[in-house]
Design a protein around this motif. Structure first.
Motif, PDB file in Angstrom:
ATOM      1  N   UNK A 287       0.841  -1.205   0.000  1.00  0.00           N
ATOM      2  CA  UNK A 287       0.000   0.000   0.000  1.00  0.00           C
ATOM      3  C   UNK A 287       0.873   1.250   0.000  1.00  0.00           C
ATOM      4  N   UNK A 288       1.950   1.235   0.788  1.00  0.00           N
ATOM      5  CA  UNK A 288       2.863   2.388   0.813  1.00  0.00           C
ATOM      6  C   UNK A 288       3.520   2.583  -0.551  1.00  0.00           C
ATOM      7  N   UNK A 289       3.879   1.486  -1.201  1.00  0.00           N
ATOM      8  CA  UNK A 289       4.519   1.572  -2.514  1.00  0.00           C
ATOM      9  C   UNK A 289       3.548   2.071  -3.570  1.00  0.00           C
ATOM     10  N   UNK A 290       2.333   1.549  -3.539  1.00  0.00           N
ATOM     11  CA  UNK A 290       1.346   1.939  -4.540  1.00  0.00           C
ATOM     12  C   UNK A 290       1.018   3.424  -4.433  1.00  0.00           C
ATOM     13  N   UNK A 291       0.913   3.926  -3.192  1.00  0.00           N
ATOM     14  CA  UNK A 291       0.543   5.329  -2.977  1.00  0.00           C
ATOM     15  C   UNK A 291       1.753   6.197  -2.633  1.00  0.00           C
ATOM     16  N   UNK A 292       2.953   5.783  -3.067  1.00  0.00           N
ATOM     17  CA  UNK A 292       4.188   6.518  -2.724  1.00  0.00           C
ATOM     18  C   UNK A 292       4.104   8.000  -3.091  1.00  0.00           C
ATOM     19  N   UNK A 293       3.378   8.327  -4.161  1.00  0.00           N
ATOM     20  CA  UNK A 293       3.243   9.715  -4.604  1.00  0.00           C
ATOM     21  C   UNK A 293       2.588  10.586  -3.521  1.00  0.00           C
ATOM     22  N   UNK A 294       1.835   9.953  -2.613  1.00  0.00           N
ATOM     23  CA  UNK A 294       1.155  10.698  -1.554  1.00  0.00           C
ATOM     24  C   UNK A 294       1.891  10.614  -0.211  1.00  0.00           C
ATOM     25  N   UNK A 295       3.145  10.126  -0.208  1.00  0.00           N
ATOM     26  CA  UNK A 295       3.854   9.841   1.052  1.00  0.00           C
ATOM     27  C   UNK A 295       3.960  11.050   1.988  1.00  0.00           C
ATOM     28  N   UNK A 296       4.025  12.250   1.411  1.00  0.00           N
ATOM     29  CA  UNK A 296       4.185  13.443   2.256  1.00  0.00           C
ATOM     30  C   UNK A 296       2.848  14.069   2.659  1.00  0.00           C
ATOM     31  N   UNK A 297       1.753  13.503   2.201  1.00  0.00           N
ATOM     32  CA  UNK A 297       0.442  14.118   2.500  1.00  0.00           C
ATOM     33  C   UNK A 297       0.021  13.768   3.930  1.00  0.00           C
ATOM     34  N   UNK A 298      -0.707  14.663   4.584  1.00  0.00           N
ATOM     35  CA  UNK A 298      -1.102  14.414   5.982  1.00  0.00           C
ATOM     36  C   UNK A 298      -1.977  13.164   6.150  1.00  0.00           C
ATOM     37  N   UNK A 299      -2.678  12.775   5.073  1.00  0.00           N
ATOM     38  CA  UNK A 299      -3.588  11.634   5.200  1.00  0.00           C
ATOM     39  C   UNK A 299      -2.928  10.293   4.851  1.00  0.00           C
ATOM     40  N   UNK A 300      -1.608  10.300   4.589  1.00  0.00           N
ATOM     41  CA  UNK A 300      -0.953   9.093   4.057  1.00  0.00           C
ATOM     42  C   UNK A 300      -1.075   7.885   4.995  1.00  0.00           C
ATOM     43  N   UNK A 301      -0.823   8.111   6.293  1.00  0.00           N
ATOM     44  CA  UNK A 301      -0.855   6.986   7.246  1.00  0.00           C
ATOM     45  C   UNK A 301      -2.255   6.368   7.309  1.00  0.00           C
ATOM     46  N   UNK A 302      -3.248   7.231   7.367  1.00  0.00           N
ATOM     47  CA  UNK A 302      -4.638   6.745   7.386  1.00  0.00           C
ATOM     48  C   UNK A 302      -4.997   6.032   6.084  1.00  0.00           C
ATOM     49  N   UNK A 303      -4.477   6.555   4.964  1.00  0.00           N
ATOM     50  CA  UNK A 303      -4.759   5.945   3.659  1.00  0.00           C
ATOM     51  C   UNK A 303      -4.193   4.521   3.618  1.00  0.00           C
ATOM     52  N   UNK A 304      -2.968   4.354   4.121  1.00  0.00           N
ATOM     53  CA  UNK A 304      -2.348   3.024   4.120  1.00  0.00           C
ATOM     54  C   UNK A 304      -3.136   2.096   5.042  1.00  0.00           C
TER      55      UNK A 304
END
Ligand code: ADP
Ligand code: MG
Length: 143
Positions: free
Chosen positions: A47-64
């Protein structure tokens, strides 16, 4: 317009709501063909790899954590203008802003839990299809 392929994911909330058939039906009625499909539960690393483009966004942890909360259904779709067509069928990221009759307007609970993913451009579509289906996991439609 040209024939394109795009990656679609029915996210854990869409699978939980038993919407796989409903969503596939919308794709097929719009003229999109399913050319690859698999169900899997994403690992945190996937999930982290797929959404790597959003890694710096505040919602990234919740998204994963959302994307790993249950199985997802992943498919490659093919058809005329498939990338934009799938995004139209999905509706806007925020279901409150999504057009009536789109998947997100009809079924999503929030901007985060929004039922489906769709590639946003030709280069990301190609990368995302390869991420799940490798070089040879997409079936040619011979009839
Ligand atoms: P899309 O899925 O429409 O292409 P994005 O690529 O911008 O949207 O975001 C990826 C996913 O991250 C969204 O589908 C949604 O699940 C989540 N997300 C996006 N924006 C937010 C936000 N502001 N708050 C919480 N989750 C978000
Ligand atoms: Mg996106």
């Amino acid at each position: 317009m040209s024939v394109e392929q795009t990656l679609s994911i029915i996210k854990p909330d869409g699978v939980q709501k038993n919407l796989i058939g409903e969503i596939y039906s919308r794709f097929e009625k719009a003229g999109l063909e399913i050319v690859a499909a698999r169900m899997l539960r994403l690992s945190k690393q996937q999930a982290e790899g797929f959404y790597a483009v959003h890694a710096e966004r505040p919602f990234f942890k919740d998204l994963v954590s959302y994307m790993t909360s249950g199985p997802v259904m992943v498919q490659a779709l093919q058809g005329e203008d498939a990338i934009a067509k799938n995004r139209q069928i999905m509706g806007a990221t925020n279901p409150a802003e999504a057009d009536k009759g789109t998947i997100r307007a009809d079924f999503a609970d929030s901007i985060e839990e929004n039922i489906v993913h769709g590639s946003d451009a030709a280069d990301t579509a190609q990368q995302e299809i390869a991420f799940f289906f490798g070089d040879d996991g997409v079936c040619e439609r011979t009839r």
